[in-house]
Write a protein that holds these residues in place. Structure first.
Motif, PDB file in Angstrom:
ATOM      1  N   ALA A  66      -1.687  -2.068  13.207  1.00  0.00           N
ATOM      2  CA  ALA A  66      -2.328  -2.196  14.527  1.00  0.00           C
ATOM      3  C   ALA A  66      -3.023  -3.544  14.636  1.00  0.00           C
ATOM      4  N   LYS A  67      -3.658  -3.930  13.549  1.00  0.00           N
ATOM      5  CA  LYS A  67      -4.379  -5.195  13.510  1.00  0.00           C
ATOM      6  C   LYS A  67      -3.418  -6.355  13.732  1.00  0.00           C
ATOM      7  N   ARG A  68      -2.291  -6.264  13.082  1.00  0.00           N
ATOM      8  CA  ARG A  68      -1.330  -7.345  13.232  1.00  0.00           C
ATOM      9  C   ARG A  68      -0.772  -7.369  14.644  1.00  0.00           C
ATOM     10  N   ALA A  69      -0.512  -6.199  15.187  1.00  0.00           N
ATOM     11  CA  ALA A  69       0.014  -6.131  16.547  1.00  0.00           C
ATOM     12  C   ALA A  69      -1.002  -6.713  17.522  1.00  0.00           C
ATOM     13  N   SER A  70      -2.252  -6.349  17.358  1.00  0.00           N
ATOM     14  CA  SER A  70      -3.256  -6.816  18.308  1.00  0.00           C
ATOM     15  C   SER A  70      -3.508  -8.304  18.117  1.00  0.00           C
ATOM     16  N   ARG A  71      -3.339  -8.757  16.907  1.00  0.00           N
ATOM     17  CA  ARG A  71      -3.511 -10.180  16.617  1.00  0.00           C
ATOM     18  C   ARG A  71      -2.482 -11.004  17.374  1.00  0.00           C
ATOM     19  N   LYS A  72      -1.288 -10.432  17.480  1.00  0.00           N
ATOM     20  CA  LYS A  72      -0.238 -11.160  18.191  1.00  0.00           C
ATOM     21  C   LYS A  72      -0.530 -11.217  19.672  1.00  0.00           C
ATOM     22  N   GLN A  73      -1.272 -10.260  20.181  1.00  0.00           N
ATOM     23  CA  GLN A  73      -1.596 -10.269  21.604  1.00  0.00           C
ATOM     24  C   GLN A  73      -2.880 -11.047  21.830  1.00  0.00           C
ATOM     25  N   LYS A  74      -4.003 -10.375  21.678  1.00  0.00           N
ATOM     26  CA  LYS A  74      -5.217 -11.143  21.886  1.00  0.00           C
ATOM     27  C   LYS A  74      -6.393 -10.569  21.112  1.00  0.00           C
ATOM     28  N   THR A  90     -16.280   8.535   3.889  1.00  0.00           N
ATOM     29  CA  THR A  90     -17.546   7.953   3.446  1.00  0.00           C
ATOM     30  C   THR A  90     -18.474   8.973   2.801  1.00  0.00           C
ATOM     31  N   GLU A  91     -18.042  10.238   2.771  1.00  0.00           N
ATOM     32  CA  GLU A  91     -18.901  11.197   2.075  1.00  0.00           C
ATOM     33  C   GLU A  91     -18.656  11.165   0.563  1.00  0.00           C
ATOM     34  N   THR A  92     -17.595  10.471   0.162  1.00  0.00           N
ATOM     35  CA  THR A  92     -17.337  10.329  -1.276  1.00  0.00           C
ATOM     36  C   THR A  92     -17.931   9.010  -1.776  1.00  0.00           C
ATOM     37  N   ARG A  93     -18.243   8.971  -3.043  1.00  0.00           N
ATOM     38  CA  ARG A  93     -18.684   7.719  -3.676  1.00  0.00           C
ATOM     39  C   ARG A  93     -17.784   7.458  -4.861  1.00  0.00           C
ATOM     40  N   PRO A  94     -17.100   6.325  -4.930  1.00  0.00           N
ATOM     41  CA  PRO A  94     -17.020   5.335  -3.848  1.00  0.00           C
ATOM     42  C   PRO A  94     -16.213   5.859  -2.663  1.00  0.00           C
ATOM     43  N   HIS A  95     -16.363   5.195  -1.522  1.00  0.00           N
ATOM     44  CA  HIS A  95     -15.614   5.589  -0.337  1.00  0.00           C
ATOM     45  C   HIS A  95     -14.117   5.490  -0.615  1.00  0.00           C
ATOM     46  N   LEU A  96     -13.372   6.436  -0.044  1.00  0.00           N
ATOM     47  CA  LEU A  96     -11.928   6.402  -0.228  1.00  0.00           C
ATOM     48  C   LEU A  96     -11.219   6.166   1.101  1.00  0.00           C
ATOM     49  N   ILE A  97     -10.186   5.360   1.003  1.00  0.00           N
ATOM     50  CA  ILE A  97      -9.371   5.073   2.183  1.00  0.00           C
ATOM     51  C   ILE A  97      -7.987   5.646   1.924  1.00  0.00           C
ATOM     52  N   LEU A  98      -7.494   6.425   2.842  1.00  0.00           N
ATOM     53  CA  LEU A  98      -6.140   6.944   2.694  1.00  0.00           C
ATOM     54  C   LEU A  98      -5.141   5.814   2.918  1.00  0.00           C
ATOM     55  N   GLY A  99      -4.155   5.737   2.022  1.00  0.00           N
ATOM     56  CA  GLY A  99      -3.160   4.686   2.144  1.00  0.00           C
ATOM     57  C   GLY A  99      -2.510   4.663   3.521  1.00  0.00           C
ATOM     58  N   GLY A 100      -2.221   5.876   4.030  1.00  0.00           N
ATOM     59  CA  GLY A 100      -1.572   5.966   5.342  1.00  0.00           C
ATOM     60  C   GLY A 100      -2.433   5.357   6.439  1.00  0.00           C
ATOM     61  N   ASN A 101      -3.751   5.603   6.353  1.00  0.00           N
ATOM     62  CA  ASN A 101      -4.656   5.030   7.355  1.00  0.00           C
ATOM     63  C   ASN A 101      -4.721   3.518   7.235  1.00  0.00           C
ATOM     64  N   VAL A 140       0.852  -1.186   0.000  1.00  0.00           N
ATOM     65  CA  VAL A 140       0.000   0.000   0.000  1.00  0.00           C
ATOM     66  C   VAL A 140       0.890   1.240   0.000  1.00  0.00           C
ATOM     67  N   LYS A 141       0.533   2.190  -0.865  1.00  0.00           N
ATOM     68  CA  LYS A 141       1.279   3.447  -0.901  1.00  0.00           C
ATOM     69  C   LYS A 141       0.609   4.436   0.055  1.00  0.00           C
ATOM     70  N   GLY A 142       1.371   4.857   1.041  1.00  0.00           N
ATOM     71  CA  GLY A 142       0.826   5.713   2.085  1.00  0.00           C
ATOM     72  C   GLY A 142       0.229   7.016   1.587  1.00  0.00           C
ATOM     73  N   LYS A 143       0.720   7.509   0.467  1.00  0.00           N
ATOM     74  CA  LYS A 143       0.261   8.822   0.019  1.00  0.00           C
ATOM     75  C   LYS A 143      -0.891   8.747  -0.966  1.00  0.00           C
ATOM     76  N   LEU A 144      -1.264   7.567  -1.356  1.00  0.00           N
ATOM     77  CA  LEU A 144      -2.399   7.438  -2.276  1.00  0.00           C
ATOM     78  C   LEU A 144      -3.675   7.210  -1.488  1.00  0.00           C
ATOM     79  N   SER A 145      -4.808   7.450  -2.162  1.00  0.00           N
ATOM     80  CA  SER A 145      -6.051   7.003  -1.543  1.00  0.00           C
ATOM     81  C   SER A 145      -6.636   5.900  -2.413  1.00  0.00           C
ATOM     82  N   TYR A 146      -7.355   5.022  -1.763  1.00  0.00           N
ATOM     83  CA  TYR A 146      -7.834   3.811  -2.426  1.00  0.00           C
ATOM     84  C   TYR A 146      -9.350   3.685  -2.275  1.00  0.00           C
ATOM     85  N   THR A 147      -9.967   3.200  -3.302  1.00  0.00           N
ATOM     86  CA  THR A 147     -11.344   2.733  -3.128  1.00  0.00           C
ATOM     87  C   THR A 147     -11.254   1.361  -2.457  1.00  0.00           C
ATOM     88  N   ILE A 148     -12.385   0.867  -2.014  1.00  0.00           N
ATOM     89  CA  ILE A 148     -12.381  -0.441  -1.364  1.00  0.00           C
ATOM     90  C   ILE A 148     -11.858  -1.521  -2.319  1.00  0.00           C
TER      91      ILE A 148
END
Ligand SMILES: [Zn+2]
Length: 163
Positions: free
Chosen positions: A65-73, A47-58, A12-20
């Motif tokens: 975070a998901k991977r870190a939490s997966r390793k814990q519980k 979510t105010e855009t159609r289609p929804h956009l996700i920032l690469g950085g997010n 994932v490129k942090g500076k791009l935005s992605y559709t789902i």
């Protein structure tokens, strides 16, 4: 094969935005998975855009975070599903605790999403909390086990009749 299916934020490129769809393609995952992340798992999306956009950085931060939490519980009431590669709720009523040693046991359930076997090791110290979390009746199980395992030890017939 497992490694290929893991969502890899390095694609994932942090500076791009992605559709789902684009995010799913970049990660090699299903678009429903990405949609789920947005709707239920707290992945920020515009979510105010159609289609929804996700920032690469997010997206990168979310996956890390998901991977870190997966390793814990997992979250409350969840077990980690190896097949889904995510925390999943077990099918209610089909969850049980299996003691392994005096201090350790295993929660075994069925993934409500893919029906694979889920399990989590639990120390008996945390068993009460875990039972409450999963609404599991461990006490009852114990009693019935004890009843059947100790048949006639307290039986009157073995008591010497001396007075
Ligand atoms: Zn699953």
């Amino acid at each position: 094969m497992n490694r290929n299916r893991r969502a890899d934020w390095r694609r994932v490129k942090g500076k791009l935005s992605y559709t789902i769809d684009e995010a799913a393609r970049a990660l090699g995952t299903h678009r429903n998975t990405v949609r789920h992340w947005v709707k239920k798992a707290g992945l920020p999306a515009m979510t105010e855009t159609r289609p929804h956009l996700i920032l690469g950085g997010n997206l990168v931060a979310f996956l890390q975070a998901k991977r870190a939490s997966r390793k814990q519980k997992c979250g409350p009431g969840e077990l980690y599903c190896l097949r889904c590669r995510a925390s999943r709720r077990p099918v209610p009523g089909l969850l049980e605790y299996r003691p392994l040693t005096r201090t350790r046991g295993r929660l075994v359930g069925i993934c409500s999403t893919c029906e694979a076997i889920l399990h989590r090791f639990v120390s008996t110290r945390r068993l009460t909390a875990v039972a409450a979390e999963f609404n599991l009746q461990i006490g009852d199980h114990h009693e019935s086990l004890a009843d059947s395992a100790l048949p006639a030890l307290n039986c009157d017939s073995s008591t010497p009749a001396e007075k």
